[in-house]
Design a protein around this motif. Structure first.
Motif, PDB file in Angstrom:
ATOM      1  N   ASN A  69       0.833  -1.211   0.000  1.00 16.88           N
ATOM      2  CA  ASN A  69       0.000   0.000   0.000  1.00 16.88           C
ATOM      3  C   ASN A  69       0.869   1.264   0.000  1.00 16.88           C
ATOM      4  N   ALA A  70       1.953   1.224   0.786  1.00 19.12           N
ATOM      5  CA  ALA A  70       2.854   2.385   0.826  1.00 19.12           C
ATOM      6  C   ALA A  70       3.509   2.597  -0.535  1.00 19.12           C
ATOM      7  N   GLY A  71       3.882   1.493  -1.197  1.00 11.60           N
ATOM      8  CA  GLY A  71       4.473   1.616  -2.522  1.00 11.60           C
ATOM      9  C   GLY A  71       3.502   2.213  -3.524  1.00 11.60           C
ATOM     10  N   LYS A  72       2.239   1.810  -3.451  1.00 15.98           N
ATOM     11  CA  LYS A  72       1.241   2.354  -4.370  1.00 15.98           C
ATOM     12  C   LYS A  72       0.980   3.828  -4.099  1.00 15.98           C
ATOM     13  N   ARG A  73       0.967   4.220  -2.814  1.00 17.99           N
ATOM     14  CA  ARG A  73       0.775   5.643  -2.509  1.00 17.99           C
ATOM     15  C   ARG A  73       1.946   6.465  -3.021  1.00 17.99           C
ATOM     16  N   ALA A  74       3.154   5.927  -2.858  1.00 16.05           N
ATOM     17  CA  ALA A  74       4.332   6.630  -3.368  1.00 16.05           C
ATOM     18  C   ALA A  74       4.289   6.716  -4.899  1.00 16.05           C
ATOM     19  N   ALA A  75       3.801   5.665  -5.547  1.00 10.98           N
ATOM     20  CA  ALA A  75       3.685   5.691  -7.002  1.00 10.98           C
ATOM     21  C   ALA A  75       2.689   6.745  -7.454  1.00 10.98           C
ATOM     22  N   ALA A  76       1.574   6.861  -6.719  1.00  8.33           N
ATOM     23  CA  ALA A  76       0.586   7.886  -7.055  1.00  8.33           C
ATOM     24  C   ALA A  76       1.179   9.279  -6.886  1.00  8.33           C
ATOM     25  N   LEU A  77       1.988   9.464  -5.840  1.00  8.64           N
ATOM     26  CA  LEU A  77       2.634  10.753  -5.621  1.00  8.64           C
ATOM     27  C   LEU A  77       3.599  11.079  -6.759  1.00  8.64           C
ATOM     28  N   THR A  78       4.332  10.073  -7.215  1.00  7.01           N
ATOM     29  CA  THR A  78       5.250  10.281  -8.336  1.00  7.01           C
ATOM     30  C   THR A  78       4.502  10.670  -9.606  1.00  7.01           C
ATOM     31  N   GLN A  79       3.361  10.019  -9.843  1.00  7.21           N
ATOM     32  CA  GLN A  79       2.561  10.364 -11.013  1.00  7.21           C
ATOM     33  C   GLN A  79       2.051  11.797 -10.939  1.00  7.21           C
ATOM     34  N   GLN A  80       1.745  12.244  -9.723  1.00  6.94           N
ATOM     35  CA  GLN A  80       1.319  13.637  -9.564  1.00  6.94           C
ATOM     36  C   GLN A  80       2.457  14.589  -9.913  1.00  6.94           C
ATOM     37  N   LEU A  81       3.663  14.255  -9.480  1.00  3.04           N
ATOM     38  CA  LEU A  81       4.812  15.088  -9.820  1.00  3.04           C
ATOM     39  C   LEU A  81       5.024  15.135 -11.329  1.00  3.04           C
ATOM     40  N   LEU A  82       4.887  13.997 -11.981  1.00  2.00           N
ATOM     41  CA  LEU A  82       5.063  13.956 -13.425  1.00  2.00           C
ATOM     42  C   LEU A  82       3.962  14.715 -14.139  1.00  2.00           C
ATOM     43  N   ALA A  83       2.731  14.615 -13.612  1.00  2.00           N
ATOM     44  CA  ALA A  83       1.629  15.361 -14.223  1.00  2.00           C
ATOM     45  C   ALA A  83       1.861  16.852 -14.096  1.00  2.00           C
ATOM     46  N   PHE A  84       2.315  17.280 -12.921  1.00  2.00           N
ATOM     47  CA  PHE A  84       2.609  18.709 -12.741  1.00  2.00           C
ATOM     48  C   PHE A  84       3.680  19.173 -13.706  1.00  2.00           C
ATOM     49  N   SER A  85       4.740  18.370 -13.845  1.00  2.00           N
ATOM     50  CA  SER A  85       5.851  18.770 -14.719  1.00  2.00           C
ATOM     51  C   SER A  85       5.554  18.516 -16.191  1.00  2.00           C
ATOM     52  N   ARG A  86       4.366  17.943 -16.475  1.00  2.00           N
ATOM     53  CA  ARG A  86       3.941  17.653 -17.843  1.00  2.00           C
ATOM     54  C   ARG A  86       4.925  16.720 -18.546  1.00  2.00           C
ATOM     55  N   LYS A  87       5.431  15.732 -17.794  1.00  2.00           N
ATOM     56  CA  LYS A  87       6.358  14.757 -18.354  1.00  2.00           C
ATOM     57  C   LYS A  87       5.768  13.347 -18.368  1.00  2.00           C
ATOM     58  N   GLN A  88       4.518  13.199 -17.909  1.00  2.00           N
ATOM     59  CA  GLN A  88       3.921  11.873 -17.995  1.00  2.00           C
ATOM     60  C   GLN A  88       3.447  11.619 -19.415  1.00  2.00           C
ATOM     61  N   VAL A  89       3.397  10.357 -19.776  1.00  2.00           N
ATOM     62  CA  VAL A  89       2.952   9.990 -21.116  1.00  2.00           C
ATOM     63  C   VAL A  89       1.441   9.832 -21.093  1.00  2.00           C
ATOM     64  N   GLY A  95      -1.089  20.732 -14.688  1.00  2.00           N
ATOM     65  CA  GLY A  95      -0.215  20.066 -15.648  1.00  2.00           C
ATOM     66  C   GLY A  95      -0.979  19.199 -16.628  1.00  2.00           C
ATOM     67  N   VAL A  96      -1.980  18.458 -16.127  1.00  2.00           N
ATOM     68  CA  VAL A  96      -2.760  17.584 -17.004  1.00  2.00           C
ATOM     69  C   VAL A  96      -3.523  18.399 -18.050  1.00  2.00           C
ATOM     70  N   ILE A  97      -4.190  19.451 -17.609  1.00  2.00           N
ATOM     71  CA  ILE A  97      -4.995  20.257 -18.529  1.00  2.00           C
ATOM     72  C   ILE A  97      -4.101  20.946 -19.552  1.00  2.00           C
ATOM     73  N   LYS A  98      -2.977  21.485 -19.116  1.00  2.00           N
ATOM     74  CA  LYS A  98      -2.075  22.144 -20.054  1.00  2.00           C
ATOM     75  C   LYS A  98      -1.525  21.157 -21.074  1.00  2.00           C
ATOM     76  N   GLN A  99      -1.147  19.957 -20.614  1.00  2.00           N
ATOM     77  CA  GLN A  99      -0.588  18.978 -21.536  1.00  2.00           C
ATOM     78  C   GLN A  99      -1.648  18.458 -22.502  1.00  2.00           C
ATOM     79  N   SER A 100      -2.911  18.565 -22.115  1.00  2.00           N
ATOM     80  CA  SER A 100      -4.006  18.141 -22.990  1.00  2.00           C
ATOM     81  C   SER A 100      -4.436  19.258 -23.930  1.00  2.00           C
ATOM     82  N   ALA A 107      -8.409  13.307 -24.687  1.00  2.00           N
ATOM     83  CA  ALA A 107      -7.585  13.421 -23.491  1.00  2.00           C
ATOM     84  C   ALA A 107      -7.410  12.047 -22.873  1.00  2.00           C
ATOM     85  N   ASP A 108      -6.562  11.975 -21.874  1.00  2.00           N
ATOM     86  CA  ASP A 108      -6.333  10.743 -21.128  1.00  2.00           C
ATOM     87  C   ASP A 108      -7.419  10.616 -20.061  1.00  2.00           C
ATOM     88  N   ARG A 109      -8.248   9.575 -20.164  1.00  2.00           N
ATOM     89  CA  ARG A 109      -9.399   9.445 -19.270  1.00  2.00           C
ATOM     90  C   ARG A 109      -8.983   9.404 -17.797  1.00  2.00           C
TER      91      ARG A 109
END
Length: 602
Positions: free
Chosen positions: A275-295, A431-436, A337-339
């Motif tokens: 569970n901790a790993g999944k929460r950390a993964a979600a946090l990382t995805q948020q960072l990537l979304a903010f930086s507009r570097k997620q695919v 980040g998500v809206i701008k990248q979209s 957009a990405d659903r």
């Protein structure tokens, strides 16, 4: 205020000073000549009248005819002079009128505000641009001091600068806020010059004020963008390695879960690790979304469908004390957009709305069609005009002031208590809206609630139907040969063991050159290349291109924590490109591998 001592200012001042001195000399010469002609005429008249008024003078020889002719000549000379004088006066008046007209044109059409104040700060003159910019009439300005409309926090600085200018004859640039008649605060930049008397004492200040409100806003936006870009680069750079580590934590936790029964006392610890790993993964995805570097994996979507699908979850999330109202317009168009990312944006906005209404309130989610026209572009120059689908989330909560609104999209900025928010929710949404290709704006007032408005470009295609993902059951898929390329040894080992557990034949390689060597010495069919995108030496994209040349028909599935620009354009996947996002779970790995194998032409 700044006292202008530039060469241009000195030359212009010297030109006008020399010009008016010349005019004064001409006026003095005209007056002097008038006095001289008057004295000569008076002398001639006295000479004619003297014999008749003083008998003693009659004994002197006096040529009356000569005197009369001289007097007539003097009168004619005087007449000529009067005509000349009137011509000169007409020229003076015309020149003065031209200069007054020039001054009127400058003062009435100047974009800057021009003011003349005395040493006590009382207004002596205000250009018409004051009323255009600030809304005050000349009568209203005449009843106030030059400092009355200045913001209280800036007033002392302006008064000190004015006192310094009066004392030294030099000054400095002053930026300050001034109140518009409608209550708005504008930022001005003041430049002043002093007017001295003959003794060198300052009598007046001529002040030129320039509205730099828009420039300051642009500077602030640029500074914020640079700061966000720096944080985005940092987060994007860390994400790849961090996602590899999280993949190991989640993967081995899942492996332990398969071997430890639920009743085992150590099972709870393993579950918490996962569970901790999944929460950390979600946090990382948020960072990537903010930086507009997620695919992003964009699909044609209906905003109405997304809101309807998550409605039950949102109602459970906000609680019973908040009324949620949906106003979904049937004319709302489709967007690309990405659903999952759009769902995350809606979730973040609803969570923020809930937290802004601790005592309950009303939450409204609205959709519709919207046309961003030239009027919008004039307020937001970066906007591309056209048809958009609009999503609006409004609450009746505590609201925000202007200062708070200027920071809400910054990462790690939060008004919540410690431990109750990461400060990444709105940064992720931005980040998500701008990248979209869309825009997100906020409207809020303290104690009157907040509205977030999202605009996504409208497309003409019909919404895509997405099949529900089903878990992969071991032993149900056809055995294939897979070449796994990953530069992280631990993650490579975990991925290989997971795929071998499904019955696949797996070749493993630590980089692209090793993968090419394995492929070239293997005579049997390799069905799928599962490769990381970012690797030392050669990227996964270049490796895939080479293998597709050597082995036509081989399937390709990429693994990546974020895009490096090799497989995506502006973070959006090209048509037909498949990618497995890190960190991934066992089920996600097996499902995406099966999907990729099914698409391989045999």
């Amino acid at each position: 205020m700044k006292l202008s001592d530039s060469g241009m200012g000195i030359n212009a001042a010297g030109f006008f000073r020399d010009h008016w001195r010349g005019v004064e000399r001409r006026q003095w010469w005209l007056s002097s000549s008038a006095i001289a002609v008057s004295l000569i005429l008076t002398s001639g008249i006295v000479c004619l009248l003297l014999p008749s008024t003083i008998p003693q003078v009659s004994s002197y020889a006096f040529d009356t005819d000569l005197a009369v002719h001289a007097l007539v000549g003097i009168i004619l000379l005087f007449d000529v002079y009067v005509i000349f004088q009137q011509v000169q006066l007409f020229r003076f008046r015309r020149e003065l009128a031209q200069r007054e007209e020039l001054f009127r044109l400058i003062s009435e059409n100047a974009a800057d505000m021009i003011a003349v104040v005395d040493v006590d700060g009382q207004r002596l003159y205000n250009s018409p641009s004051y009323q255009k910019m600030l809304g005050y009439s000349q009568e209203e300005l005449g009843k106030t001091s030059a400092f009355d409309q200045i913001h209280a926090d800036d007033r002392k600085g302006v008064m000190d600068a004015a006192a310094e200018a009066r004392r030294t004859g030099k000054g400095r640039t002053v930026e300050y806020r001034i109140r518009h008649k409608d209550g708005r605060w504008l930022t001005l930049e003041s430049t002043a010059s002093v007017v001295t008397n003959r003794s060198g004492q300052v009598e007046k200040l001529v002040i030129v004020n320039r509205d730099i409100t828009e420039r300051k806003q642009l500077e602030e936006q640029l500074y914020r963008s640079q700061k966000l870009e720096a944080i985005g680069r940092l987060s994007g750079g860390v994400a790849h390695d961090f996602n590899n580590l999280l993949g190991l934590i989640i993967g081995y936790a899942e492996a332990l879960q398969q071997r430890i029964p639920p009743e085992d006392p150590y099972r709870e610890a393993v579950d918490e690790i996962q569970n901790a790993g999944k929460r950390a993964a979600a946090l990382t995805q948020q960072l990537l979304a903010f930086s507009r570097k997620q695919v992003l994996e964009p699909r044609v979507l209906s905003l109405n469908t997304i809101i309807t699908d998550v409605e039950k979850m949102l109602r459970r999330l906000i609680g019973e004390d908040i009324e949620m109202v949906l106003m979904l317009s049937p004319t709302t168009g489709t967007v690309k957009a990405d659903r999952s990312q759009i769902e995350q944006v809606v979730l973040n906005l609803v969570v923020n709305a809930r937290d802004a209404m601790p005592a309950g309130g009303k939450l409204t989610i609205e959709t519709g069609r919207w046309q961003l026209d030239e009027a919008t572009v004039s307020r937001h120059p970066y906007v591309i005009p056209g048809p958009y689908s609009m999503l609006k989330v409004t609450d009746t909560g505590c609201g925000m002031d202007a200062q708070l609104q200027s920071h809400i999209f910054e990462p790690f900025f939060t008004t919540k208590e410690k431990g109750k928010g990461t400060g990444l929710g709105l940064a992720t949404a931005y980040g998500v809206i701008k990248q979209s290709g869309g825009y997100i704006w906020v409207d809020s007032e303290v104690d009157k609630g907040t509205s977030f408005r999202i605009y996504l470009p409208e497309v003409s295609d019909a919404p895509e139907v997405i099949a529900e993902a089903k878990p992969v059951i071991a032993g149900t898929s056809e055995r294939r040969t897979i070449l796994v390329v990953e530069d992280e040894p631990s993650l490579l080992k975990l991925t290989k063991n997971t795929l071998k557990g499904m019955g696949h034949t797996v070749f493993e390689a630590g980089d692209a050159s090793e993968a090419l060597a394995i492929s070239r010495k293997t005579e049997s069919v390799i069905d799928l290349l599962l490769t990381d995108v970012i690797m030392p030496g050669m990227s996964g994209k270049k490796l895939a291109d080479m293998l597709l040349t050597e082995r036509p028909g081989i399937g390709v599935l990429y693994m990546s924590g974020y895009t490096d620009g090799e497989i995506a354009t502006h973070g959006v996947l090209e048509e037909g490109t498949a990618i497995l996002r890190k960190p991934f779970t066992r089920d996600e790995l097996l499902r995406r591998v099966e999907d990729a194998l099914m698409s391989v032409a045999r």
